[in-house]
Design an enzyme around this catalytic site. Structure first.
Site, PDB file in Angstrom:
ATOM      1  N   ASP A 268     -22.329  26.515  -5.281  1.00 55.42           N
ATOM      2  CA  ASP A 268     -22.909  26.552  -3.941  1.00 55.42           C
ATOM      3  C   ASP A 268     -24.257  25.842  -3.995  1.00 55.42           C
ATOM      4  O   ASP A 268     -24.924  25.841  -5.027  1.00 55.42           O
ATOM      5  CB  ASP A 268     -23.089  27.992  -3.449  1.00 55.42           C
ATOM      6  N   SER A 269     -24.658  25.277  -2.861  1.00 55.31           N
ATOM      7  CA  SER A 269     -25.950  24.569  -2.835  1.00 55.31           C
ATOM      8  C   SER A 269     -27.102  25.515  -2.532  1.00 55.31           C
ATOM      9  O   SER A 269     -28.252  25.125  -2.590  1.00 55.31           O
ATOM     10  CB  SER A 269     -25.899  23.458  -1.790  1.00 55.31           C
TER      11      SER A 269
ATOM     12  N   ASP B 190     -13.762  26.284   0.449  1.00 54.19           N
ATOM     13  CA  ASP B 190     -14.061  26.986   1.709  1.00 54.19           C
ATOM     14  C   ASP B 190     -15.410  26.482   2.242  1.00 54.19           C
ATOM     15  O   ASP B 190     -16.400  27.212   2.223  1.00 54.19           O
ATOM     16  CB  ASP B 190     -14.101  28.505   1.464  1.00 54.19           C
TER      17      ASP B 190
ATOM     18  N   CYS C 189     -13.186  25.750   8.782  1.00 53.14           N
ATOM     19  CA  CYS C 189     -13.573  26.688   9.847  1.00 53.14           C
ATOM     20  C   CYS C 189     -14.126  25.922  11.048  1.00 53.14           C
ATOM     21  O   CYS C 189     -14.808  26.487  11.885  1.00 53.14           O
ATOM     22  CB  CYS C 189     -14.577  27.720   9.335  1.00 53.14           C
TER      23      CYS C 189
ATOM     24  N   ARG D 148      -9.239  36.470   0.269  1.00 49.86           N
ATOM     25  CA  ARG D 148      -9.824  36.928  -1.007  1.00 49.86           C
ATOM     26  C   ARG D 148      -8.796  37.776  -1.752  1.00 49.86           C
ATOM     27  O   ARG D 148      -8.626  37.659  -2.959  1.00 49.86           O
ATOM     28  CB  ARG D 148     -11.111  37.728  -0.756  1.00 49.86           C
TER      29      ARG D 148
HETATM   30  N1  SAH Z   1     -16.213  31.319   0.656  1.00 53.35           N
HETATM   31  C1  SAH Z   1     -17.395  32.029   1.092  1.00 53.35           C
HETATM   32  C2  SAH Z   1     -17.993  31.464   2.361  1.00 53.35           C
HETATM   33  C3  SAH Z   1     -18.408  29.991   2.274  1.00 53.35           C
HETATM   34  S1  SAH Z   1     -19.565  29.516   3.478  1.00 53.35           S
HETATM   35  C4  SAH Z   1     -17.045  33.532   1.228  1.00 53.35           C
HETATM   36  O1  SAH Z   1     -15.841  33.898   1.196  1.00 53.35           O
HETATM   37  O2  SAH Z   1     -17.964  34.329   1.360  1.00 53.35           O
HETATM   38  C5  SAH Z   1     -20.029  27.911   3.023  1.00 53.35           C
HETATM   39  C6  SAH Z   1     -21.007  27.816   1.866  1.00 53.35           C
HETATM   40  O3  SAH Z   1     -21.133  26.441   1.538  1.00 53.35           O
HETATM   41  C7  SAH Z   1     -22.428  28.306   2.126  1.00 53.35           C
HETATM   42  O4  SAH Z   1     -22.759  29.277   1.187  1.00 53.35           O
HETATM   43  C8  SAH Z   1     -23.326  27.060   1.922  1.00 53.35           C
HETATM   44  O5  SAH Z   1     -24.543  27.359   1.246  1.00 53.35           O
HETATM   45  C9  SAH Z   1     -22.458  26.193   1.070  1.00 53.35           C
HETATM   46  N2  SAH Z   1     -22.640  24.719   1.148  1.00 53.35           N
HETATM   47  C10 SAH Z   1     -22.807  23.953   2.234  1.00 53.35           C
HETATM   48  N3  SAH Z   1     -22.793  22.631   1.906  1.00 53.35           N
HETATM   49  C11 SAH Z   1     -22.614  22.562   0.557  1.00 53.35           C
HETATM   50  C12 SAH Z   1     -22.483  21.502  -0.376  1.00 53.35           C
HETATM   51  N4  SAH Z   1     -22.505  20.233   0.006  1.00 53.35           N
HETATM   52  N5  SAH Z   1     -22.296  21.808  -1.674  1.00 53.35           N
HETATM   53  C13 SAH Z   1     -22.268  23.101  -2.083  1.00 53.35           C
HETATM   54  N6  SAH Z   1     -22.346  24.156  -1.235  1.00 53.35           N
HETATM   55  C14 SAH Z   1     -22.525  23.905   0.065  1.00 53.35           C
END
Ligand code: SAH
Length: 397
Positions: free
Chosen positions: A230-231, A280, A320, A184
């Site tokens: 985000d979903s 991510d 991850c 970040r």
């Molecule tokens: N980058 C973030 C952490 C990401 S965690 C940070 O630094 O805090 C992964 C995220 O992906 C979750 O919030 C989850 O809701 C979202 N997610 C999972 N599948 C998805 C999709 N197909 N489209 C959009 N978001 C998704």
């Protein structure tokens, strides 16, 4: 394991020996798990008791002291790396959150809670032992107060000068992705550098934004516009609250609830371009059985993100999935680069922060990996395809 003598209970300390009875290790017994015993110590003189636990916790807390100037959201204890396999402890301000992911950690739960209170001086512990991994250890999922009071709905933490609300009871992991702290900050620095060099703010896309960590870091760095996808509607609600908490009104922050796989295609069709994109995603491969499907998913999002970047644009791309190692991840991203028609340089490899250290003798522990790419050209959509017969082609040449 060839044989077990006696009748140890789940989590009890067992002595591991070779076939001649020579000492190999002290381990916690886990009768239900495929990993039947997890080693705690390779020193025969060690006695695994309350004092041993206390020392491990004290060492772990001491090792993270250097992070206190930057943040009050810290992974205080990281399983094998801190020598209690299966124990995770995160600190959010004055609240500790535990996860007991192995029969051994579970066996010493009370001693661990006491040691945490003693080492940190904090008396608030919430147990988020609702990780599915517990089932494989023969343990049930559990969420409850372990010490102190019920935690508030949202705890405010401050990381590198940015405030975030963390929901430790129902947020992902223990509430926040502490592991992405350094990345970040990298995003913030890239935004600052961009403004210095180009006289305008960076235009960024943050995919899988969760509660907006990367988005706010970019805004703090002077971004002009950040689109975050985000979903999860719940995560986006917290993200928006996080944005107002930090008075980042200068940046145009857009929060989109959608599926990243589809949204990237939509942006491409609309001819949108960005200077920086973050990918991510959640863990696409939860085990080795899912590697092929996960590889396709990683390739898809990386290829479509590359097509959205301006020349000289940055891609910070992560995985991850522990089952997808660094080499494989790099190969997948290289395949995405190749198929996108965009040429790219790799500037650096990225990983989790120093509170998630990798035990050199346990390289499998590496789960979060990232690549920082810079594009050398822009994607050119192919308009129509000319098909030339080989015989005609040879006439032209
Ligand atoms: N980058 C973030 C952490 C990401 S965690 C940070 O630094 O805090 C992964 C995220 O992906 C979750 O919030 C989850 O809701 C979202 N997610 C999972 N599948 C998805 C999709 N197909 N489209 C959009 N978001 C998704």
């Amino acid at each position: 394991m060839a044989s077990t003598k006696g009748n140890p209970k789940a989590g009890e300390t067992v002595r591991i020996t070779d076939s001649n009875g020579n000492f190999l290790a002290w381990a916690a017994y886990s009768p239900e798990s495929a990993l039947r015993a997890r080693c705690w110590s390779f020193d025969e003189k060690d006695v695994i008791d309350e004092n041993w636990i206390k020392q491990r916790i004290a060492d772990a807390v001491e090792a993270r002291k250097n992070l206190k100037d930057r943040t009050n959201a810290i992974r205080l204890f990281y399983g094998e790396a801190d020598r209690i396999p299966g124990l995770i402890v995160d600190q959010y301000d004055t609240q500790l959150v535990t996860q007991f992911q192995s029969a051994g950690a579970e066996y010493w739960r009370e001693a661990i809670a006491d040691a945490l209170v003693e080492s940190t001086g904090l008396n608030q512990i919430y147990d988020r032992s609702d990780a599915a991994i517990r089932i494989r250890e023969g343990l049930t999922e559990r969420k409850e107060v372990l010490r102190g009071q019920e935690p508030p709905k949202e705890i405010e933490v401050v990381e590198d000068g940015i405030s975030y609300g963390v929901d430790v009871r129902s947020g992902h992991k223990t509430g926040f992705y502490v592991d992405q702290r350094d990345n970040r900050l990298l995003a913030q620095h890239l935004a600052e550098e961009f403004r210095r060099l180009n006289g305008r703010g960076i235009r960024a896309l943050n995919c899988f934004c969760y509660t907006g960590g990367f988005s706010l870091a970019l805004a703090k760095g002077g971004a002009e516009k950040v689109i975050s996808i985000d979903s999860s509607a719940d995560a986006l609600e917290i993200a928006k609250r996080n944005a107002s908490r930090n008075n980042l009104a200068d940046a145009d922050l857009q929060w989109i609830e959608d599926n990243v796989f589809e949204y990237l295609r939509k942006l491409r069709d609309e001819g949108e371009k960005f200077d920086l994109i973050i990918l991510d995603p959640p863990k696409f491969a939860s085990s080795h059985h899912h590697i092929t499907k996960a590889s396709r998913a990683y390739k898809d999002i990386n290829m479509n993100a590359l097509k959205l970047l301006n020349k000289g644009g940055h891609l910070l791309t992560f995985s991850c999935s522990g089952a997808v190692d660094v080499d494989l991840f790099q190969k997948i991203v290289a395949a995405a680069v190749f198929d996108s028609g965009v040429e790219a340089w790799m500037i650096s490899r990225l990983g989790a922060g120093s509170d998630h250290p990798l035990l050199m003798t346990l390289p499998e522990g590496e789960y979060l990996k990232g690549l920082h790419l810079i594009t050398r050209n822009e994607y050119q959509p192919k308009i129509g395809v000319e098909v030339v017969k080989a015989s005609e082609k040879s006439q032209i040449t």
